[in-house]
Design a protein around this motif. Structure first.
Motif, PDB file in Angstrom:
ATOM      1  N   ASN A 252       0.835  -1.188   0.000  1.00  0.00           N
ATOM      2  CA  ASN A 252       0.000   0.000   0.000  1.00  0.00           C
ATOM      3  C   ASN A 252       0.877   1.247   0.000  1.00  0.00           C
ATOM      4  N   VAL A 253       0.202   2.393   0.070  1.00  0.00           N
ATOM      5  CA  VAL A 253       0.915   3.661   0.133  1.00  0.00           C
ATOM      6  C   VAL A 253       1.581   3.804   1.505  1.00  0.00           C
ATOM      7  N   ILE A 254       2.797   4.411   1.500  1.00  0.00           N
ATOM      8  CA  ILE A 254       3.490   4.625   2.763  1.00  0.00           C
ATOM      9  C   ILE A 254       2.598   5.423   3.731  1.00  0.00           C
ATOM     10  N   PRO A 255       2.616   5.165   5.031  1.00  0.00           N
ATOM     11  CA  PRO A 255       3.560   4.316   5.769  1.00  0.00           C
ATOM     12  C   PRO A 255       3.172   2.844   5.857  1.00  0.00           C
ATOM     13  N   PHE A 256       2.136   2.424   5.127  1.00  0.00           N
ATOM     14  CA  PHE A 256       1.667   1.043   5.236  1.00  0.00           C
ATOM     15  C   PHE A 256       2.239   0.138   4.149  1.00  0.00           C
ATOM     16  N   GLY A 257       3.037   0.695   3.244  1.00  0.00           N
ATOM     17  CA  GLY A 257       3.639  -0.080   2.174  1.00  0.00           C
ATOM     18  C   GLY A 257       4.728   0.725   1.494  1.00  0.00           C
ATOM     19  N   ARG A 258       5.134   0.314   0.280  1.00  0.00           N
ATOM     20  CA  ARG A 258       6.256   0.929  -0.423  1.00  0.00           C
ATOM     21  C   ARG A 258       5.815   1.917  -1.501  1.00  0.00           C
ATOM     22  N   LEU A 259       4.513   2.107  -1.691  1.00  0.00           N
ATOM     23  CA  LEU A 259       4.058   3.029  -2.726  1.00  0.00           C
ATOM     24  C   LEU A 259       4.101   4.474  -2.244  1.00  0.00           C
ATOM     25  N   ARG A 260       4.676   5.359  -3.061  1.00  0.00           N
ATOM     26  CA  ARG A 260       4.669   6.781  -2.744  1.00  0.00           C
ATOM     27  C   ARG A 260       3.306   7.404  -3.014  1.00  0.00           C
ATOM     28  N   GLU A 261       2.631   6.861  -4.033  1.00  0.00           N
ATOM     29  CA  GLU A 261       1.303   7.332  -4.423  1.00  0.00           C
ATOM     30  C   GLU A 261       0.463   6.118  -4.792  1.00  0.00           C
ATOM     31  N   PRO A 262      -0.868   6.270  -4.813  1.00  0.00           N
ATOM     32  CA  PRO A 262      -1.689   5.181  -5.327  1.00  0.00           C
ATOM     33  C   PRO A 262      -1.350   4.896  -6.781  1.00  0.00           C
ATOM     34  N   ILE A 263      -1.630   3.688  -7.229  1.00  0.00           N
ATOM     35  CA  ILE A 263      -1.287   3.276  -8.577  1.00  0.00           C
ATOM     36  C   ILE A 263      -1.994   4.116  -9.641  1.00  0.00           C
ATOM     37  N   ASN A 264      -3.123   4.749  -9.267  1.00  0.00           N
ATOM     38  CA  ASN A 264      -3.834   5.569 -10.264  1.00  0.00           C
ATOM     39  C   ASN A 264      -3.061   6.830 -10.658  1.00  0.00           C
TER      40      ASN A 264
END
Length: 317
Positions: free
Chosen positions: A145-157
């Protein structure tokens, strides 16, 4: 924030020369630096003067720093950051600038004679307008998911904003299905693969070919966001790899290097191999060692879309 820029609520600025942004949606590790080098070499081959403007992550300086003026390196790795210093070494013809204010950095590049600005790691830096927006992704975009819960800086959209999408490493069709929901119909797609190209000796180490790594025990030292690609390249060359991950953008010290050298002796390793980004920080500590230490140089090889990719760059020059 992206929507506010897209609707003109927040204003973006253009430096007056072509801007190409190279970035990603995840936290590091997708090949931005090799892509920047590839594009810079292409533009230089067209007779244009190229500048690379980046933030200078984890540097010890602030504000505008001219790292390379197109002739010589003017800043230390401490003041430039490891990524900018690596680019300065790889691109002797380029203007290399670090500046938290990319708009200011791009204007300074223009004043220094640049014809084109490459915005390194610029996908989220929306205050500067770009003429070509390049997004690199790998299979990790399908995970987390998006940080801080994952490695994505932004949503995939957020991939909707890209002009060119580069998928690094071979991935299954799911990555395309996930992205196609958001990409514009005219978005250019290409695939690349990371490939080792050479070994650079540090200090008094003798020259070595890539084939010489086969069957050898290697201490693989890295401080990059996604070291697994580095380790996998060494294993694909036939090496028995002992991983030494120092953490993303870790600082080298004499104590850390002493420990690495001690571990190499204890493992009876044949060589120590590190990344190009690590090389600019560790060379000063390793070059006086009696160990055989090398930097693994790699490139991104197009699997598809190469011609269209360079044609898109050519159109904005």
């Amino acid at each position: 924030r992206r929507m506010m820029y897209e609707h003109g609520i927040l204003k973006s600025l253009h430096p007056g020369i072509p801007v190409i942004s190279i970035g990603n949606l995840t936290l590091g590790g997708t090949g931005k630096s090799p892509t920047t080098i590839k594009i810079a070499n292409f533009i230089h081959g067209k007779g244009k003067r190229v500048a690379v403007v980046s933030r200078g992550y984890r540097r010890k300086s602030k504000g505008f720093v001219l790292v390379r003026d197109g002739n010589e390196i003017l800043a230390t790795v401490e003041d430039s950051g490891d990524e900018a210093q690596m680019l300065a070494e790889a691109l002797p013809f380029a203007i290399i600038i670090v500046d938290e204010d990319r708009v200011h950095g791009a204007h300074q590049a223009k004043n220094l004679g640049a014809d084109v600005v490459l915005l390194d790691d610029g996908y989220q830096h929306l205050r500067i307008q770009r003429d070509l927006n390049i997004l690199l992704v790998d299979a990790s975009i399908n995970k987390g998911n998006v940080i801080p819960f994952g490695r994505l800086r932004e949503p995939i959209n957020a991939s909707r904003a890209t002009d060119i999408i580069l998928v690094v490493e071979e991935s299954d069709d799911k990555i395309w299905r996930d992205l196609d929901r958001f990409l514009r119909p005219n978005t250019l797609k290409a695939k690349l693969r990371a490939s080792p190209v050479a070994l650079e000796a540090i200090g008094n180490a003798p020259p070595l070919d890539l084939s010489d790594l086969s069957g050898r025990c290697i201490i693989a030292v890295s401080s990059i966001a996604n070291p697994h690609r580095f380790y996998d390249m060494l294993r694909a060359l036939g090496s028995d790899v002992i991983e030494r991950d120092l953490g993303d953008h870790a600082e080298y010290t004499a104590a850390i290097v002493t420990t690495i050298l001690r571990d190499s002796d204890a493992a009876n390793a044949d060589f120590i191999v590190t990344t190009a980004k690590d090389g600019v920080k560790s060379r000063q500590y390793f070059e006086h060692s009696n160990e055989k230490i090398y930097i693994l140089k790699h490139d991104l090889e197009f699997l598809s879309g190469e011609r269209s990719f360079y044609q898109a760059i050519d159109r904005i020059l």
